[in-house]
Write a protein that holds these residues in place. Structure first.
Motif, short mmCIF file in Angstrom:
data_model
loop_
_atom_site.label_atom_id
_atom_site.label_comp_id
_atom_site.label_asym_id
_atom_site.label_seq_id
_atom_site.Cartn_x
_atom_site.Cartn_y
_atom_site.Cartn_z
N THR A 119 18.42 -71.68 39.34
CA THR A 119 18.23 -71.63 38.23
C THR A 119 16.91 -72.16 37.87
OG1 THR A 119 20.45 -72.97 39.01
CG2 THR A 119 19.12 -73.40 36.09
N VAL A 120 16.80 -71.21 36.37
CA VAL A 120 15.56 -71.13 35.68
C VAL A 120 16.29 -71.07 34.07
CG1 VAL A 120 13.72 -70.30 34.36
CG2 VAL A 120 14.30 -70.06 36.51
N VAL A 173 19.72 -69.11 33.70
CA VAL A 173 19.02 -68.00 34.49
C VAL A 173 19.21 -68.26 36.11
CG1 VAL A 173 18.30 -65.44 35.46
CG2 VAL A 173 17.41 -66.81 32.64
N ASN A 174 20.78 -67.66 36.25
CA ASN A 174 20.77 -68.22 37.98
C ASN A 174 20.71 -66.75 38.62
OD1 ASN A 174 23.04 -69.63 35.90
ND2 ASN A 174 22.14 -71.41 37.76
N TYR A 175 20.05 -67.00 39.86
CA TYR A 175 19.59 -65.95 40.22
C TYR A 175 19.63 -66.46 42.35
CZ TYR A 175 15.27 -69.23 41.46
OH TYR A 175 14.62 -69.89 41.70
N PRO A 176 19.91 -65.61 43.26
CA PRO A 176 19.86 -66.29 44.58
C PRO A 176 18.76 -66.59 45.20
CG PRO A 176 20.44 -63.52 44.59
CD PRO A 176 20.42 -63.95 42.83
N ILE A 177 18.60 -67.06 45.79
CA ILE A 177 17.75 -67.66 46.56
C ILE A 177 17.30 -66.49 48.06
CG2 ILE A 177 16.55 -69.58 48.30
CD1 ILE A 177 17.72 -71.13 46.04
N ASN A 178 16.53 -66.01 48.24
CA ASN A 178 16.25 -65.07 49.58
C ASN A 178 15.84 -66.45 50.92
OD1 ASN A 178 15.21 -63.30 51.16
ND2 ASN A 178 13.48 -62.95 50.31
N LYS A 179 17.42 -66.53 51.72
CA LYS A 179 17.13 -67.19 52.82
C LYS A 179 17.34 -65.87 53.75
CE LYS A 179 19.79 -70.98 50.72
NZ LYS A 179 20.94 -72.04 50.70
N SER A 180 17.13 -64.65 53.12
CA SER A 180 16.85 -63.64 54.94
C SER A 180 15.86 -63.54 55.74
CB SER A 180 17.48 -61.92 53.96
OG SER A 180 16.11 -62.50 53.37
N GLY A 181 14.77 -64.71 56.06
CA GLY A 181 13.81 -64.65 56.52
C GLY A 181 13.18 -63.47 56.28
N THR A 217 24.22 -52.99 44.03
CA THR A 217 25.81 -52.42 43.36
C THR A 217 25.89 -54.16 42.66
OG1 THR A 217 26.94 -54.02 44.43
CG2 THR A 217 27.14 -51.73 45.08
N GLY A 218 25.64 -53.77 41.42
CA GLY A 218 25.86 -54.97 40.37
C GLY A 218 24.28 -55.64 40.34
N SER A 219 24.40 -56.68 39.55
CA SER A 219 23.05 -57.79 39.48
C SER A 219 23.63 -58.97 40.15
CB SER A 219 22.26 -58.00 38.26
OG SER A 219 21.15 -57.98 37.72
N PRO A 220 22.52 -59.65 41.20
CA PRO A 220 22.27 -60.18 41.27
C PRO A 220 22.22 -61.68 40.73
CG PRO A 220 20.49 -59.70 42.72
CD PRO A 220 21.67 -58.96 41.64
N VAL A 221 21.12 -61.26 39.13
CA VAL A 221 21.15 -62.39 38.59
C VAL A 221 22.03 -63.06 37.36
CG1 VAL A 221 19.05 -62.93 37.71
CG2 VAL A 221 18.79 -61.62 38.79
N LYS A 222 22.50 -63.97 37.08
CA LYS A 222 23.12 -64.07 35.67
C LYS A 222 22.65 -65.12 34.55
CE LYS A 222 27.25 -62.87 37.87
NZ LYS A 222 26.04 -62.31 38.93
N VAL A 223 23.42 -64.69 33.60
CA VAL A 223 22.47 -65.51 32.41
C VAL A 223 23.35 -66.45 31.53
CG1 VAL A 223 22.37 -63.24 30.89
CG2 VAL A 223 21.04 -65.29 30.10
N GLY A 224 23.30 -67.60 31.28
CA GLY A 224 24.70 -68.63 30.15
C GLY A 224 23.76 -68.41 29.34
N PRO A 225 24.82 -68.47 27.98
CA PRO A 225 24.43 -68.47 26.61
C PRO A 225 23.47 -69.52 26.20
CG PRO A 225 27.16 -69.71 26.95
CD PRO A 225 26.27 -68.84 28.94
#
Length: 233
Positions: A119-120, A173-181, A217-225
């Protein structure tokens, strides 16, 4: 001798008539001329007075102008109350919206350990010198090594927020953390457009350096109000 007496008498009578005529002429002139002069003077004075009032409407207009200026002063004074215009309110009492140029916009990492996503928090501080209203969702785009990525709205209810000068609000602003290596998608910047505005500011991205690669497919980043800073408060 008789002739001499008659001549003297005749001269005396002629002198008497001449003197009477002179007296009558002086008296006539004296008694008749002052009257017209006085009348003319009186008419001139009264005509001048009437001339000031009616023949010089400019005077009257100037007087009206002063009165009008007085009303204008009153208007300014009520406009001063509307310094509520100074506080950002219009005549109806509604507060004007927050403009991009009036906001100090900053971003910081707001991720809590153990959360599945990062989260940012983007903070908007009113620096406009007046109250302003802000409502809804900001436009958020991430600049990445793969191009621009627009955040999707979370769909949460937005609240109306009125910011006094110096006050702040925030959104997450929420985003997925890269844990794939893997190297993932590198984030190079954050673009923010306040709600109902068109001017965008570019910020340094304070969160994780990369996003995981997705199938697109779609954006992994989300924004709140605005008013909801997301995870971590």
């Amino acid at each position: 001798m008789r002739v001499h007496k008659l001549t003297v008498a005749a001269l005396a009578v002629a002198a008497g008539l001449s003197l009477t005529a002179c007296q009558n002429g002086d008296g006539g002139t004296g008694s008749s001329s002052p009257s017209p002069v006085s009348t003319a003077s009186s008419a001139s004075t009264s005509g001048g007075g009437s001339g000031s009032d009616s023949s010089n409407p400019g005077s009257s207009d100037q007087g009206g102008g002063k009165e009008s200026a007085g009303k204008n002063s009153g208007g300014t004074s009520s406009g001063g109350k509307g310094t509520t215009a100074g506080t950002g309110s219009d005549k109806s009492g509604a507060v004007g919206k927050c403009r991009t140029d009036e906001l100090e916009i900053t971003a910081k990492d707001n991720t809590i350990d153990g959360d599945p996503d990062g989260t940012v928090a983007v903070r908007l501080k009113n620096r406009g010198g007046r109250d302003c209203a802000i409502f809804g969702y900001a436009g958020v785009d991430l600049k990445t090594s793969a191009g621009s990525l627009s955040a999707k709205r979370t769909g949460e209810q937005a609240n109306h927020v009125v910011l006094k000068d110096g006050e702040s609000t925030a959104f997450g602003v929420n985003y997925p953390i890269n844990k794939s290596g893997g190297s993932g998608v590198r984030i190079t910047g954050l673009l923010v457009t306040p709600p109902n505005e068109t001017k965008t500011v570019t910020l340094t991205w304070p969160g994780a350096a990369t996003l995981p690669v997705t199938d697109g497919t779609g954006s992994p980043v989300k924004v709140g109000p605005v008013g909801n800073a997301g995870q971590g408060g």
